[in-house]
Design a protein around this motif. Structure first.
Motif, PDB file in Angstrom:
ATOM      1  N   ILE A  46      77.028  18.170   8.362  1.00  0.00           N
ATOM      2  CA  ILE A  46      77.764  17.195   7.237  1.00  0.00           C
ATOM      3  C   ILE A  46      77.637  18.094   5.916  1.00  0.00           C
ATOM      4  N   ARG A  47      77.063  18.919   5.729  1.00  0.00           N
ATOM      5  CA  ARG A  47      77.021  19.848   4.492  1.00  0.00           C
ATOM      6  C   ARG A  47      78.151  20.733   4.848  1.00  0.00           C
ATOM      7  N   GLN A  48      77.929  21.360   5.674  1.00  0.00           N
ATOM      8  CA  GLN A  48      79.136  22.602   6.110  1.00  0.00           C
ATOM      9  C   GLN A  48      80.574  21.765   6.341  1.00  0.00           C
ATOM     10  N   GLY A  50      81.485  19.102   5.187  1.00  0.00           N
ATOM     11  CA  GLY A  50      81.995  18.486   4.149  1.00  0.00           C
ATOM     12  C   GLY A  50      82.373  19.663   2.968  1.00  0.00           C
ATOM     13  N   GLN A  51      81.581  20.498   2.944  1.00  0.00           N
ATOM     14  CA  GLN A  51      82.122  21.702   1.954  1.00  0.00           C
ATOM     15  C   GLN A  51      83.619  22.353   2.544  1.00  0.00           C
ATOM     16  N   HIS A  52      83.639  22.338   3.708  1.00  0.00           N
ATOM     17  CA  HIS A  52      84.839  22.819   4.396  1.00  0.00           C
ATOM     18  C   HIS A  52      86.182  21.880   3.855  1.00  0.00           C
ATOM     19  N   MET A 116      78.275  18.301  -4.202  1.00  0.00           N
ATOM     20  CA  MET A 116      78.881  19.122  -3.042  1.00  0.00           C
ATOM     21  C   MET A 116      79.562  20.446  -3.629  1.00  0.00           C
ATOM     22  N   LYS A 117      79.413  21.275  -2.842  1.00  0.00           N
ATOM     23  CA  LYS A 117      80.179  22.690  -3.035  1.00  0.00           C
ATOM     24  C   LYS A 117      81.687  22.910  -2.631  1.00  0.00           C
ATOM     25  N   TYR A 118      82.673  23.770  -2.789  1.00  0.00           N
ATOM     26  CA  TYR A 118      83.734  23.865  -2.373  1.00  0.00           C
ATOM     27  C   TYR A 118      83.716  25.467  -2.258  1.00  0.00           C
ATOM     28  N   SER A 119      84.637  26.282  -1.494  1.00  0.00           N
ATOM     29  CA  SER A 119      84.652  27.521  -1.558  1.00  0.00           C
ATOM     30  C   SER A 119      85.045  28.017  -3.034  1.00  0.00           C
ATOM     31  N   SER A 120      84.196  29.189  -3.225  1.00  0.00           N
ATOM     32  CA  SER A 120      84.014  29.979  -4.576  1.00  0.00           C
ATOM     33  C   SER A 120      85.377  30.405  -4.903  1.00  0.00           C
ATOM     34  N   ILE A 121      86.391  30.579  -3.965  1.00  0.00           N
ATOM     35  CA  ILE A 121      87.567  31.337  -4.200  1.00  0.00           C
ATOM     36  C   ILE A 121      88.647  30.455  -4.798  1.00  0.00           C
ATOM     37  N   MET A 145      89.612  34.440   9.782  1.00  0.00           N
ATOM     38  CA  MET A 145      88.565  35.293  10.172  1.00  0.00           C
ATOM     39  C   MET A 145      87.294  34.370  10.543  1.00  0.00           C
ATOM     40  N   ASN A 146      87.228  33.522   9.448  1.00  0.00           N
ATOM     41  CA  ASN A 146      85.599  32.757   9.396  1.00  0.00           C
ATOM     42  C   ASN A 146      86.234  31.561  10.592  1.00  0.00           C
ATOM     43  N   GLN A 147      87.099  31.052  10.535  1.00  0.00           N
ATOM     44  CA  GLN A 147      87.518  29.879  11.358  1.00  0.00           C
ATOM     45  C   GLN A 147      87.695  29.949  12.831  1.00  0.00           C
ATOM     46  N   PHE A 209      83.200  34.843   2.710  1.00  0.00           N
ATOM     47  CA  PHE A 209      82.163  34.855   3.567  1.00  0.00           C
ATOM     48  C   PHE A 209      80.718  34.543   3.335  1.00  0.00           C
ATOM     49  N   GLY A 210      80.409  34.306   2.115  1.00  0.00           N
ATOM     50  CA  GLY A 210      79.118  33.840   1.956  1.00  0.00           C
ATOM     51  C   GLY A 210      78.260  35.034   1.287  1.00  0.00           C
ATOM     52  N   PRO A 211      76.959  34.808   0.923  1.00  0.00           N
ATOM     53  CA  PRO A 211      76.148  35.805   0.273  1.00  0.00           C
ATOM     54  C   PRO A 211      75.866  36.837   1.626  1.00  0.00           C
ATOM     55  N   GLU A 215      70.676  37.420   2.047  1.00  0.00           N
ATOM     56  CA  GLU A 215      70.559  36.319   1.156  1.00  0.00           C
ATOM     57  C   GLU A 215      70.914  34.932   1.864  1.00  0.00           C
ATOM     58  N   SER A 216      71.497  34.999   3.002  1.00  0.00           N
ATOM     59  CA  SER A 216      71.980  33.849   3.416  1.00  0.00           C
ATOM     60  C   SER A 216      70.851  32.886   4.011  1.00  0.00           C
ATOM     61  N   VAL A 217      70.737  31.662   3.351  1.00  0.00           N
ATOM     62  CA  VAL A 217      69.539  30.833   3.670  1.00  0.00           C
ATOM     63  C   VAL A 217      69.833  30.164   5.155  1.00  0.00           C
ATOM     64  N   HIS A 218      70.880  29.835   5.401  1.00  0.00           N
ATOM     65  CA  HIS A 218      71.106  28.975   6.672  1.00  0.00           C
ATOM     66  C   HIS A 218      71.457  29.856   7.771  1.00  0.00           C
ATOM     67  N   SER A 219      71.879  31.182   7.767  1.00  0.00           N
ATOM     68  CA  SER A 219      72.394  31.770   9.114  1.00  0.00           C
ATOM     69  C   SER A 219      71.713  31.497  10.268  1.00  0.00           C
ATOM     70  N   ILE A 227      76.350  26.462  15.255  1.00  0.00           N
ATOM     71  CA  ILE A 227      77.099  25.765  14.214  1.00  0.00           C
ATOM     72  C   ILE A 227      78.125  26.755  13.798  1.00  0.00           C
ATOM     73  N   LYS A 228      77.430  27.874  13.465  1.00  0.00           N
ATOM     74  CA  LYS A 228      78.048  29.281  12.950  1.00  0.00           C
ATOM     75  C   LYS A 228      77.890  30.297  14.187  1.00  0.00           C
ATOM     76  N   MET A 229      78.988  30.880  14.358  1.00  0.00           N
ATOM     77  CA  MET A 229      78.946  31.849  15.707  1.00  0.00           C
ATOM     78  C   MET A 229      78.710  33.360  15.206  1.00  0.00           C
ATOM     79  N   THR A 231      77.161  36.390  11.710  1.00  0.00           N
ATOM     80  CA  THR A 231      76.645  36.061  10.363  1.00  0.00           C
ATOM     81  C   THR A 231      77.747  36.423   9.298  1.00  0.00           C
ATOM     82  N   ASN A 232      77.316  36.077   8.190  1.00  0.00           N
ATOM     83  CA  ASN A 232      78.340  36.456   6.829  1.00  0.00           C
ATOM     84  C   ASN A 232      78.889  37.859   6.873  1.00  0.00           C
ATOM     85  N   ASP A 233      77.970  38.953   7.174  1.00  0.00           N
ATOM     86  CA  ASP A 233      78.436  40.154   6.847  1.00  0.00           C
ATOM     87  C   ASP A 233      79.242  40.731   8.150  1.00  0.00           C
TER      88      ASP A 233
END
Ligand code: FAQ
Length: 325
Positions: A46-48, A50-52, A116-121, A145-147, A209-211, A215-219, A227-229, A231-233
């Motif tokens: 829901i978080r991811q 929703g933010q997306h 709720m957040k949305y992308s920083s960009i 690249m992310n999607q 791509f996130g921190p 620093e990424s808490v959820h990865s 859910i995520k395939m 890492t951010n880096d």
């Protein structure tokens, strides 16, 4: 803290069910809305998602701002269609989130109240037409690249939404690159505008791509749940490697003195974005955070009469149907 919350929820869930769920994920079997799922998995989705969804909706604002000022009728039609596509992406994603038991109204309320957040960009401004080219090229390029890997994400409705979205995003990226090409091959002033847009949007695009992984808490949990395939880096590196030759082809310079090809890793070494700026934007202090939320709140308030009208019409139809039965 979030990771702890997920752990404590997991501890009250049936270990056998949790094990079976993980085995299903490991076997790449999609999770569907009626299937049992850990509460942490549901909340994370829901978080991811929703933010997306919010990112797609708020993401219409920087480009929508330029529809009336596009330089030709053709560019105006293309930009209009692109911005409409983003609205459609938001709707597919809200629909996917609704299958997890949250309503679109709830998610909207959380966006509008800043919970709720949305992308920083999307908290950076688009100052001129070259920025519209750079948004398509870099922002849609980073989004793809992310999607693309998210098409294989473990939750069925999200994965299917991503398949439709990715088909459209690649056109978006190409239209942005096409604008950059025209600007970069145009007059000296146009070329300068293109370079300036790249200078301003490069690091904010890397932040999408996130921190950093450290620093990424959820990865870690999100990758275990598929859910995520990536890492951010990993994705940030792929984006840099893909984009540098594109900039070279345009005759533009990536604003990073440390950018060098690293033969050993088969990729570029590059400078990190300013992470303090990233976290500051997340806290609401970016150049456009206030404007973006004001614009969305105004749109919601201005649209109240349409929603009321539709509800009244639906109620009338329902009453007429009941009377006829
Ligand atoms: N902006 O532990 P992680 C588009 C937050 S769509 C804001 O690494 P995660 C199309 C993160 O939520 C662009 N917040 O988190 C378009 C978390 O906060 P929380 C959107 C960010 O979830 C183009 C905290 O930092 N795409 O552009 C950002 O594992 C043109 C810790 O981070 C998606 O949403 C950020 N950049 O990884 C539209 C794709 N990065 O919730 C219009 C799906 C991180 O704990 C025009 N999402 N945060 O308070 C994802 O892949 C992931 O959620 C990540 C973050 C990679 C964004």
């Amino acid at each position: 803290m979030y990771a702890q919350m997920i752990k404590s929820e997991a501890s009250t869930e049936d270990p056998k069910q949790l094990k079976e769920f993980q085995a299903k994920i490991d076997d790449n079997i999609k999770v569907e809305p009626r299937d049992w799922m850990p509460e942490g998995y549901r909340k994370t989705l829901i978080r991811q998602i929703g933010q997306h969804a919010h990112s797609e909706i708020v993401g219409q604002l920087p480009e929508g701002n330029w529809i009336t000022r596009a330089p030709t009728l053709e560019r105006k039609m293309i930009l209009l269609a692109k911005v409409q596509d983003e609205a459609g992406h938001g709707l597919y994603l809200y629909a996917a989130a609704e299958t997890l038991g949250v309503s679109r109204d709830d998610l909207t309320e959380q966006l509008l109240s800043g919970k709720m957040k949305y992308s920083s960009i999307f908290n950076y401004p688009t100052l001129n037409w070259a920025d519209i080219g750079a948004v398509g090229w870099l922002v849609d390029g980073a989004a793809i690249m992310n999607q693309v890997p998210l098409q294989r994400t473990s939750y069925g409705p999200y994965s299917r939404a991503m398949i439709r979205i990715c088909k459209e995003e690649s056109f978006h990226q190409r239209q942005g690159y096409d604008i950059m090409m025209k600007m970069a091959q145009g007059t000296e002033t146009q070329k300068k505008m293109a370079q300036d847009a790249l200078n301003r949007l490069w690091y904010p695009s890397l932040m999408m791509f996130g921190p950093s992984d450290a620093e990424s808490v959820h990865s870690t949990q999100n990758m275990a749940w598929k859910i995520k395939m990536n890492t951010n880096d990993e994705l940030r590196q792929k984006f840099v490697d893909q984009t540098v030759p594109q900039a070279q082809y345009l005759g533009l310079t990536i604003p990073d003195e440390n950018l060098t090809w690293n033969e050993e890793k088969g990729g570029y070494d590059y400078s990190d974005p300013d992470w303090s700026e990233f976290f500051d934007v997340l806290k609401g202090n970016g150049p456009c955070n206030v404007d973006r939320l004001e614009a969305r709140n105004k749109a919601w308030d201005d649209g109240a009469w349409v929603r009321d009208g539709l509800m009244a019409h639906a109620e009338k139809k329902r009453a007429a149907k009941t009377a006829a039965e």
